[in-house]
Enzyme design. Sequence first.
Site, PDB file in Angstrom:
ATOM      1  N   GLY A   1       0.837  -1.193   0.000  1.00  0.00           N
ATOM      2  CA  GLY A   1       0.000   0.000   0.000  1.00  0.00           C
ATOM      3  C   GLY A   1       0.870   1.239   0.000  1.00  0.00           C
TER       4      GLY A   1
ATOM      5  N   CYS B   1       5.515  -0.088   7.418  1.00  0.00           N
ATOM      6  CA  CYS B   1       5.219   1.073   6.583  1.00  0.00           C
ATOM      7  C   CYS B   1       6.467   1.463   5.801  1.00  0.00           C
ATOM      8  CB  CYS B   1       4.776   2.232   7.476  1.00  0.00           C
ATOM      9  SG  CYS B   1       4.349   3.724   6.579  1.00  0.00           S
ATOM     10  N   LEU B   2       6.269   1.806   4.536  1.00  0.00           N
ATOM     11  CA  LEU B   2       7.403   2.227   3.713  1.00  0.00           C
ATOM     12  C   LEU B   2       8.012   3.532   4.209  1.00  0.00           C
ATOM     13  CD1 LEU B   2       5.982   1.331   0.180  1.00  0.00           C
ATOM     14  CD2 LEU B   2       7.605   0.017   1.578  1.00  0.00           C
TER      15      LEU B   2
ATOM     16  N   HIS C   1      -4.860   1.711   7.367  1.00  0.00           N
ATOM     17  CA  HIS C   1      -3.475   2.166   7.530  1.00  0.00           C
ATOM     18  C   HIS C   1      -3.172   3.279   6.528  1.00  0.00           C
ATOM     19  CE1 HIS C   1       1.002   1.437   8.001  1.00  0.00           C
ATOM     20  NE2 HIS C   1       0.948   2.036   6.822  1.00  0.00           N
ATOM     21  N   GLU C   2      -3.504   3.048   5.253  1.00  0.00           N
ATOM     22  CA  GLU C   2      -3.205   4.041   4.226  1.00  0.00           C
ATOM     23  C   GLU C   2      -4.047   5.306   4.403  1.00  0.00           C
ATOM     24  OE1 GLU C   2      -0.567   3.782   2.506  1.00  0.00           O
ATOM     25  OE2 GLU C   2      -0.228   1.693   3.037  1.00  0.00           O
TER      26      GLU C   2
END
Length: 175
Positions: A46, A99-100, A141-142
């Site tokens: 995501g 998370c990125l 989350h996103e």
Amino acid sequence: MALLPILETPHPMLREISTPVEAVDDEIRALVADMFDTMYAAPGIGLAAVQVGVPKRLLVIDLQEPEEEGGEPVRKPMVFINPEILEKSETMQVYSEGCLSVPDQYAEVERPDHIRARWLDEHGNSHEKELEGLLGICLQHEMDHLEGILFIDHLSRLKREMVLKKLAKQRRMAA
């Protein structure tokens, strides 16, 4: 198609509230394509537009789950423009999130296990659906990113500080 730089905490833009997408046009579709390329290369499942420096209410998700046990991941890209959560279940689910924008760090986060959401796709078509499991968790989350919230904000102060210390150590080791 282009790979976009992914902002990492503590970048201040990650704390901004994203603005609505006014029109689903070729510029938005080009951004969506670049976001998928960036997400797949990272790799992730995501990515919100604000994570690549565009504070718009836009995110992409592809869980890349295999169709059968041990099979190759199948791409099923989904685009969420101006998403909103209409309902949340009272029952909660704990999921290990990463998370990125907080690279290589994971923690248990509790979220509603079912949501009803509404959004536009990359063609401007409206969708409303009940989502559960990993897709529901990932969308929540996103969508947090669109409000300037990171998954670590759902942790206790002690756990959040531990994650940030690990991230700082990782950055020092890489330098």
